[in-house]
Design an enzyme around this catalytic site. Structure first.
Site, PDB file in Angstrom:
ATOM      1  N   ALA A  11     -22.008 -20.017  34.375  1.00 35.41           N
ATOM      2  CA  ALA A  11     -22.174 -20.064  35.823  1.00 35.41           C
ATOM      3  C   ALA A  11     -21.508 -21.295  36.419  1.00 35.41           C
ATOM      4  O   ALA A  11     -20.807 -21.215  37.441  1.00 35.41           O
ATOM      5  CB  ALA A  11     -23.660 -20.025  36.183  1.00 35.41           C
ATOM      6  N   GLU A  32     -22.474 -32.216  32.099  1.00 34.27           N
ATOM      7  CA  GLU A  32     -22.899 -31.362  30.994  1.00 34.27           C
ATOM      8  C   GLU A  32     -23.646 -32.227  29.977  1.00 34.27           C
ATOM      9  O   GLU A  32     -23.124 -33.241  29.519  1.00 34.27           O
ATOM     10  CB  GLU A  32     -21.696 -30.687  30.340  1.00 34.27           C
ATOM     11  CG  GLU A  32     -21.963 -30.005  29.011  1.00 34.27           C
ATOM     12  CD  GLU A  32     -23.089 -28.984  29.060  1.00 34.27           C
ATOM     13  OE1 GLU A  32     -23.924 -28.991  28.123  1.00 34.27           O
ATOM     14  OE2 GLU A  32     -23.145 -28.187  30.022  1.00 34.27           O
ATOM     15  N   SER A  38     -18.225 -24.446  28.236  1.00 30.42           N
ATOM     16  CA  SER A  38     -17.747 -23.057  28.293  1.00 30.42           C
ATOM     17  C   SER A  38     -17.892 -22.332  26.959  1.00 30.42           C
ATOM     18  O   SER A  38     -16.994 -21.633  26.504  1.00 30.42           O
ATOM     19  CB  SER A  38     -16.273 -23.056  28.733  1.00 30.42           C
ATOM     20  OG  SER A  38     -15.877 -21.803  29.194  1.00 30.42           O
ATOM     21  N   CYS A  42     -23.459 -15.799  22.965  1.00 28.74           N
ATOM     22  CA  CYS A  42     -23.749 -14.411  22.585  1.00 28.74           C
ATOM     23  C   CYS A  42     -23.088 -14.024  21.263  1.00 28.74           C
ATOM     24  O   CYS A  42     -23.525 -13.086  20.599  1.00 28.74           O
ATOM     25  CB  CYS A  42     -23.292 -13.454  23.683  1.00 28.74           C
ATOM     26  SG  CYS A  42     -24.111 -13.711  25.267  1.00 28.74           S
ATOM     27  N   ASP A 281     -28.766 -18.887  33.794  1.00 29.41           N
ATOM     28  CA  ASP A 281     -30.034 -18.666  33.115  1.00 29.41           C
ATOM     29  C   ASP A 281     -31.168 -19.562  33.601  1.00 29.41           C
ATOM     30  O   ASP A 281     -32.306 -19.412  33.149  1.00 29.41           O
ATOM     31  CB  ASP A 281     -29.854 -18.841  31.607  1.00 29.41           C
ATOM     32  CG  ASP A 281     -28.988 -17.759  30.984  1.00 29.41           C
ATOM     33  OD1 ASP A 281     -28.618 -16.809  31.702  1.00 29.41           O
ATOM     34  OD2 ASP A 281     -28.676 -17.872  29.784  1.00 29.41           O
ATOM     35  N   ALA A 298     -25.475 -13.201  30.233  1.00 27.45           N
ATOM     36  CA  ALA A 298     -24.175 -13.837  30.469  1.00 27.45           C
ATOM     37  C   ALA A 298     -23.402 -13.150  31.581  1.00 27.45           C
ATOM     38  O   ALA A 298     -22.666 -13.807  32.333  1.00 27.45           O
ATOM     39  CB  ALA A 298     -23.357 -13.834  29.179  1.00 27.45           C
TER      40      ALA A 298
END
Length: 444
Positions: A11, A32, A38, A42, A281, A298
């Site tokens: 996002a 971050e 990035s 998954c 999320d 995602a």
């Protein structure tokens, strides 16, 4: 305009890229908390299962690529508090261990979610892991030569994908699930029965209606798991009991959040504070049928991040709403769903009908024909389609048919229209009446 984004994954980085596209004067800073940007988590079960070996394939874009776009990314920086009145955030620099203060004009919160760690005795023992980050993936892969018995606590998406991964690596796997079936929150019982069967056929022990009491260790490392029904040997324990929004640091910010701790946003990713946006999320998702819900996926994170970046940069973009569309492979079976399940229809007080059928994926005279199952949920009075689930053999076409059901739900189609929809017919791909036509036509 000075934009500040918290979080450098789906996002957050989607928003950053849209901001610099539409605001050429933008100053974009991204904080971050880890060293990784990035990263698509998954893919971790398939990496751990040995289906590919280059972990960097899960990185969508490198840090250097974003920097070349003019984005100031500061890794190892974790926001600790927000003051909306002064438009300032405090953040901890993980390298210097100093707290810094940053000003902003517009703020985007995309800090994601963290694994929900159950309150179980011994949960901090060595070789008890989650499956969420790049470091998790590397740690689990490194453990493969040193463990034989794996216990997976939780029978949701990650639990089942992890069970398959460990089994493919030759491990003896036990899945312990508190509910009476696997995937109980996502799919209805008619569909999850086939996933359960696939696990058992491939040697995975599935223990349902069990509560984990203790994770037992010797010399600091796990050696077994005790439930209310028995003991299971374990050299490795995977915690797959869900996620919670990573929003504890926002408790005194005035930002509205759900009971689960998810930041409440609208279709433009706006929070209740006019200069603060959120997606991913850590936030709720506007749902096409259910209103705002918490579904950490995602797909929604990327789409809502894109919307957020455009709106922050001055465009009037809006999200069309999620349906929570998702799919899973469990060995030789695949299943997917979109819209609402029967349980969700009941919980929402909808006067609904449902239909469940078994058919085939294509003609019998072409090799590879296999069984397929479809369940539809629809509103009784209008007959409008509200949800659909499909299960079948892996690579037999089940999950991709769910995409057609998603479009049908978005378009407000009825089950009767689905029954006559002009789906393709060709012997290798479908029967003359596709299984989705059949399901629509037999709905009462």
């Amino acid at each position: 305009m000075n934009y500040l984004i918290l979080g450098a994954n789906a996002a957050g980085m989607s928003a950053a890229m849209r901001i610099i596209k539409f605001d050429k004067q933008a100053k974009v800073t991204v904080l971050e908390k880890t060293e990784v940007v990035s990263f698509g988590s998954c893919g971790i079960p398939y990496f751990v299962g040995g289906e590919f070996t280059d972990i960097e394939q899960m990185t969508a874009r490198s840090l250097e690529e974003f920097v070349r776009q003019g984005i100031d990314i500061r890794t190892s920086h974790a926001a600790t508090s927000i003051d909306p009145a002064t438009r300032q955030i405090a953040a901890l620099d993980g390298r210097s261990h100093q707290t810094i203060t940053l000003n902003y004009d517009k703020l985007m919160i995309a800090v994601g979610a963290v694994p929900l760690i159950p309150r179980i005795n011994g949960v901090n023992a060595k070789n008890v892991h989650t499956m969420h980050t790049k470091s998790d993936a590397l740690a689990l892969l490194n453990l493969m030569p040193h463990c034989q018995n794996v216990v997976v606590i939780g029978g949701g998406f990650i639990g089942l994908e992890a069970a398959e991964a460990f089994s493919l690596q030759g491990k003896k796997v036990t899945v312990i699930e508190f509910a009476d079936r696997v995937m109980a929150r996502t799919l209805d019982a008619e569909i999850t029965a086939h996933l359960d069967n696939a696990l058992r056929r491939h040697g995975v022990a599935v223990q349902l209606n069990e509560t984990v009491i203790d994770i037992n260790s010797e010399h600091g490392s796990v050696h077994s798991v005790t439930t209310d029904k028995g003991d299971y040997p374990a050299d490795l324990v995977l915690l797959a009991t869900g996620f919670q929004p990573n929003t504890a640091f926002l408790r005194d910010s005035g930002i509205a959040m759900s009971d689960q701790g998810a930041i409440i946003i609208d279709a433009q990713c706006k929070t209740n504070i006019d200069h603060i946006y959120s997606a991913g999320d850590c936030a709720s998702v506007p749902h096409k049928i259910q209103g705002n819900v918490y579904i950490p996926l995602a797909t929604s994170a990327n789409k809502l991040g894109r919307i957020a970046g455009e709106v922050m940069a001055g465009k009037a973009s809006r999200f069309i709403g999620t349906l929570g569309s998702s799919g899973i492979r469990v060995f030789d079976v695949e299943a997917g769903g979109t819209g609402i399940t029967e349980h969700q229809a009941q919980r929402s007080g909808i006067d609904y009908g449902s239909v469940f059928i078994e058919d085939k994926n294509h003609t019998d005279y072409v090799d590879g024909q296999s069984a397929m199952w479809v369940k539809l949920i629809y509103e009784k009075k209008s007959r409008r389609l509200l949800g659909g689930q499909i299960c079948g053999a892996y690579r037999g076409g089940a999950v991709h048919r769910v995409d057609a059901l998603a479009v049908a739900i978005y378009s407000g189609l009825t089950v009767d229209e689905l029954g006559m929809m002009d789906f393709i017919y060709a012997p290798p791909f479908a029967r003359t009446w596709d299984i989705m036509n059949v399901a629509g036509n037999v709905a009462k």
